[in-house]
Design an enzyme around this catalytic site. Structure first.
Site, PDB file in Angstrom:
ATOM      1  N   TYR A   1      -2.777   0.010  10.709  1.00 43.37           N
ATOM      2  CA  TYR A   1      -2.744  -0.576   9.368  1.00 43.37           C
ATOM      3  C   TYR A   1      -1.494  -0.122   8.631  1.00 43.37           C
ATOM      4  CZ  TYR A   1      -3.891  -1.170   4.404  1.00 43.37           C
ATOM      5  OH  TYR A   1      -3.851  -1.488   3.066  1.00 43.37           O
TER       6      TYR A   1
ATOM      7  N   SER B   1       0.850  -1.187   0.000  1.00 50.40           N
ATOM      8  CA  SER B   1       0.000   0.000   0.000  1.00 50.40           C
ATOM      9  C   SER B   1       0.884   1.234   0.000  1.00 50.40           C
ATOM     10  CB  SER B   1      -0.877   0.008   1.265  1.00 50.40           C
ATOM     11  OG  SER B   1      -1.532   1.242   1.443  1.00 50.40           O
TER      12      SER B   1
END
Length: 253
Positions: free
Chosen positions: A156, A143
């Site tokens: 996260y 990501s």
């Protein structure tokens, strides 16, 4: 993007996609089939959730139960799918929790278990399979949050930073068996995960842009993939650092 390594043509290959039942994962399955993969194993925690994928692709796909928190399910999948050439570890989780949230400890533990240890479980189970089939490729969905922490989902971001670090290590470890490793860094993509995280529709891109970029990266042997609008902005700023320090081997750095 730079850093070409042994390219992997999708045509005629057998692939496996964790979390391939929906969202980005389903788009990756679609792109692999469209690019000529002879078969795609669709990994899902609940195989019944992949019914639509089977209806769409028929005998081009086979659903396997893969739970990234269940090592036995991953081992069983590797034993069953001994013909795999390309493994795409797409499965992952996101919890909205900043570092001051009382639940942040539990959230971080959960995200590390899935996003980091899950990657390691998949890599350890499938590396011997890829080696026996000539090398192939291991693709990890990381990501843009792996290189910048977003406070609203700080845990996260931390888990994705760790998975990106592990991906770099896997690239070095798997090089000698001729396995191409690809690290994919999407920004906001129009999925249930993005919706749950409160990302507005106008900043998201369709999951197909990620899937198409993965197929292109396999064909060109590219390590870093920043596929969407936001991701490309990140890459523009990060590229120099990545090409100077991340992509070269220790001997080259």
């Amino acid at each position: 993007m730079s850093d070409s390594n042994a390219p992997v043509s999708v045509a005629g290959k057998v692939a496996l996609v964790t979390g391939g039942n929906r969202g980005i994962g389903k788009s990756i399955v679609d792109a692999l089939v469209a690019s000529g993969a002879s078969k795609v194993y669709v990994g899902a925690r609940n195989p019944d959730s992949a019914t639509d994928v089977v209806k769409q692709h028929g005998n081009k796909v086979e659903v396997l139960r893969i739970d990234l928190q269940d090592p036995a399910s991953i081992t069983a999948a590797a034993q069953h799918a001994g013909d795999v050439d390309i493994v795409v570890n797409n499965g992952g989780v996101l919890k909205v929790a900043d570092a001051l949230n009382p639940d942040a400890y539990d959230t971080l533990d959960f995200e590390i278990d899935v996003n980091v240890k899950g990657l390691m479980r998949v890599a350890q189970a499938f590396a011997p399979v890829l080696k026996s089939n000539g090398g192939g490729a291991l693709v990890q969905l990381n990501s843009v949050a792996s290189i910048k922490n977003f406070a609203a989902f700080a845990t996260y971001s931390a888990s994705k930073a760790a998975s990106y670090s592990i991906t770099q290590g896997l690239r070095e470890s798997l090089r000698e068996q001729n396995t191409l490793v690809v690290s994919v860094h999407p920004g906001p993509i129009a999925t249930d995960m993005a919706s749950d995280a409160g990302m507005p529709d106008e900043i998201t891109d369709p999951p197909e842009v990620v899937a198409d970029a993965i197929v292109d990266a396999l064909k060109t042997g590219t390590f870093h993939v920043f596929p969407d609008r936001m991701a490309r902005d990140f890459w523009a700023a990060y590229q120099g650092f990545a090409e100077a320090l991340v992509e070269p081997s220790m001997a080259e750095a």
